[in-house]
Design a protein around this motif. Structure first.
Motif, mmCIF file in Angstrom:
data_model
loop_
_atom_site.group_PDB
_atom_site.id
_atom_site.type_symbol
_atom_site.label_atom_id
_atom_site.label_comp_id
_atom_site.label_asym_id
_atom_site.label_seq_id
_atom_site.Cartn_x
_atom_site.Cartn_y
_atom_site.Cartn_z
ATOM 1 N N TRP A 1 -8.634 1.406 3.598
ATOM 2 C CA TRP A 1 -7.863 2.404 2.872
ATOM 3 C C TRP A 1 -8.689 3.692 2.805
ATOM 4 O O TRP A 1 -9.716 3.747 2.159
ATOM 5 C CB TRP A 1 -7.508 1.920 1.475
ATOM 6 N N ASP B 1 9.604 7.933 4.508
ATOM 7 C CA ASP B 1 8.403 8.572 3.964
ATOM 8 C C ASP B 1 7.156 7.720 4.169
ATOM 9 O O ASP B 1 6.051 8.124 3.821
ATOM 10 C CB ASP B 1 8.581 8.916 2.480
ATOM 11 N N GLY B 2 7.352 6.532 4.740
ATOM 12 C CA GLY B 2 6.229 5.654 5.063
ATOM 13 C C GLY B 2 6.510 4.878 6.332
ATOM 14 O O GLY B 2 7.620 4.389 6.532
ATOM 15 N N ARG C 1 5.918 5.515 -1.683
ATOM 16 C CA ARG C 1 6.740 5.572 -0.483
ATOM 17 C C ARG C 1 7.756 4.433 -0.524
ATOM 18 O O ARG C 1 7.400 3.263 -0.372
ATOM 19 C CB ARG C 1 5.871 5.468 0.767
ATOM 20 N N GLU D 1 3.457 9.040 5.200
ATOM 21 C CA GLU D 1 2.264 8.189 5.276
ATOM 22 C C GLU D 1 2.441 7.209 6.437
ATOM 23 O O GLU D 1 3.541 6.721 6.689
ATOM 24 C CB GLU D 1 2.075 7.389 3.983
ATOM 25 N N ILE E 1 0.603 3.641 8.170
ATOM 26 C CA ILE E 1 -0.383 2.561 8.173
ATOM 27 C C ILE E 1 -0.271 1.862 9.519
ATOM 28 O O ILE E 1 0.830 1.506 9.952
ATOM 29 C CB ILE E 1 -0.152 1.559 7.031
ATOM 30 N N ILE F 1 4.979 1.850 9.127
ATOM 31 C CA ILE F 1 4.038 0.784 9.467
ATOM 32 C C ILE F 1 4.125 0.572 10.978
ATOM 33 O O ILE F 1 5.213 0.353 11.508
ATOM 34 C CB ILE F 1 4.376 -0.524 8.732
ATOM 35 N N GLN G 1 10.676 2.905 3.945
ATOM 36 C CA GLN G 1 9.664 2.497 4.903
ATOM 37 C C GLN G 1 10.291 2.077 6.232
ATOM 38 O O GLN G 1 11.352 1.449 6.264
ATOM 39 C CB GLN G 1 8.829 1.358 4.326
ATOM 40 N N ARG H 1 0.833 -1.197 0.000
ATOM 41 C CA ARG H 1 0.000 0.000 0.000
ATOM 42 C C ARG H 1 0.875 1.259 0.000
ATOM 43 O O ARG H 1 0.623 2.205 -0.760
ATOM 44 C CB ARG H 1 -0.916 -0.003 1.222
ATOM 45 N N LEU H 2 1.901 1.274 0.843
ATOM 46 C CA LEU H 2 2.808 2.420 0.881
ATOM 47 C C LEU H 2 3.557 2.562 -0.442
ATOM 48 O O LEU H 2 3.734 3.677 -0.957
ATOM 49 C CB LEU H 2 3.793 2.276 2.036
ATOM 50 N N LYS I 1 1.766 4.230 -3.136
ATOM 51 C CA LYS I 1 1.704 5.682 -2.955
ATOM 52 C C LYS I 1 3.065 6.334 -3.185
ATOM 53 O O LYS I 1 3.240 7.518 -2.891
ATOM 54 C CB LYS I 1 1.212 6.011 -1.548
#
Length: 347
Positions: free
Chosen positions: A345, A259-260, A196, A288, A290, A262, A199, A190-191, A194
């Motif tokens: 989402w 930039d992402g 990203r 971002e 999640i 989890i 992570q 998902r990241l 986008k």
């Protein structure tokens, strides 16, 4: 024919209300005593309609099993014990878990006792007490470690149990676990979708087997996807929300800022996002996040944050279902299931 000490003791004192028995329920439902007895014992072979009729009739007359008599005759307690560790950072975990178990035992012979524990040693001592005194027919445990001592004790004793979480023992045991590997894969992808590519995996509790499953999956999946993946340094104190918020502020100003992100903890994610925003970062633009979700709290505060949820109530139902089958003698290796993460989402 099924018997119950209550069916054999119909004498009553003047003015005393007659106690409901299996015979009472059989007369109301028109079913045989054996069918009523089997239904109240959780007989899976019976039709759902039959089990519902028996459960409704039992509730109507206020039927309460004579547990002392049952234990004398059968050696069974008709009790399931949930040993609930306090280390869970997921919001509302305990409430949803207990609700699920309560729903699963409704209309059966079983009653639930909860043993909340606050450190691993106490949890092990609770298992020793249950084994030594046979205070339950089966046990549900949470927060399993890779070589969990509670699991080892119960396997060695041949005692029915099921764990919310896997272990790394070679011998199989019954479990239901959140699919950590799929959680990581869905979050990473998902990241990446986008854009990203840097992570960070932020984890909470570091003593559970789930912790290591998440790390292994993250390293494997980011390598396969060609994504730069890093994991929060184990020496950084991030177990408490204030420390996690402070870490978010520090992370926002880092030279190689991800930039992402989890996050496997809903509470941890709320604190971390607060720190990122304290430092001026804007979700969806600068970074971002999640997170794993177990309640409606996180999306209430941050309605644009993507989440992957675990249905803890459904997990409680599944754990109870597996435990009943284990008590009935089914092989532990046939009683291993995973709960799938559900994506939300939003952005």
């Amino acid at each position: 024919m099924a018997t119950d000490t209550q069916t054999q003791n119909d004498e009553q004192r003047p003015g005393e209300k007659r106690r409901a028995t299996l015979k009472t329920i059989a007369e109301i439902t028109g079913l045989s005593l054996s069918t009523v007895s089997l239904s109240l014992r959780g007989g899976a072979a019976l039709k759902e309609e039959t089990r519902r009729r028996v459960a409704e009739a039992a509730a109507q007359v206020g039927y309460v099993p004579d547990r002392a008599g049952v234990r004398l005759r059968t050696g069974k307690t008709n009790v399931i014990t949930l040993v609930l560790d306090s280390g869970e950072e997921s919001i509302d975990f305990a409430r949803h878990m207990i609700q699920g178990i309560g729903e699963a035992i409704r209309g059966t012979r079983y009653h639930l006792t909860v043993a909340p524990e606050f450190n691993p040693t106490a949890s092990v001592d609770t298992i020793r007490y249950i084994l030594g005194n046979r205070t339950a027919d089966g046990v549900i445990i949470t927060h399993t470690a890779p070589e969990d001592r509670r699991v080892k004790l119960m396997m060695e004793a041949g005692f029915p149990f099921v764990s919310h979480g896997r272990t790394r023992f070679g011998e199989p045991h019954a479990y239901h676990d959140f699919n950590a590997e799929k959680f990581v894969a869905m979050a990473v992808d998902r990241l990446a979708a986008k854009g990203r590519r840097r992570q960070l995996l932020v984890l909470g509790e570091s003593t559970t087997n789930n912790y290591f499953n998440l790390i292994d999956a993250f390293r494997t999946i980011t390598a396969e996807r060609g994504i730069a993946g890093s994991i929060i340094d184990a020496e950084i104190p991030h177990q408490r929300t204030a420390e996690m918020r402070a870490y978010g502020r520090t992370l926002a100003t880092a030279r190689e800022r991800p930039d992402g992100i989890i996050c496997d903890s809903e509470m941890g994610a709320i604190a971390l996002i607060g720190g990122l925003q304290d430092a001026g970062l804007v979700l969806g633009r600068d970074i971002e996040v999640i997170a794993k979700q177990t309640s409606d709290i996180l999306p209430t505060f941050f309605p644009t944050v993507d989440t992957l949820s675990e249905d803890v109530r459904a997990a409680g139902i599944e754990l109870t279902r597996l435990l009943m089958r284990r008590i009935a003698g089914e092989p532990a290796g046939d009683l291993q299931t995973l709960g799938e993460p559900q994506p939300h989402w939003r952005s």
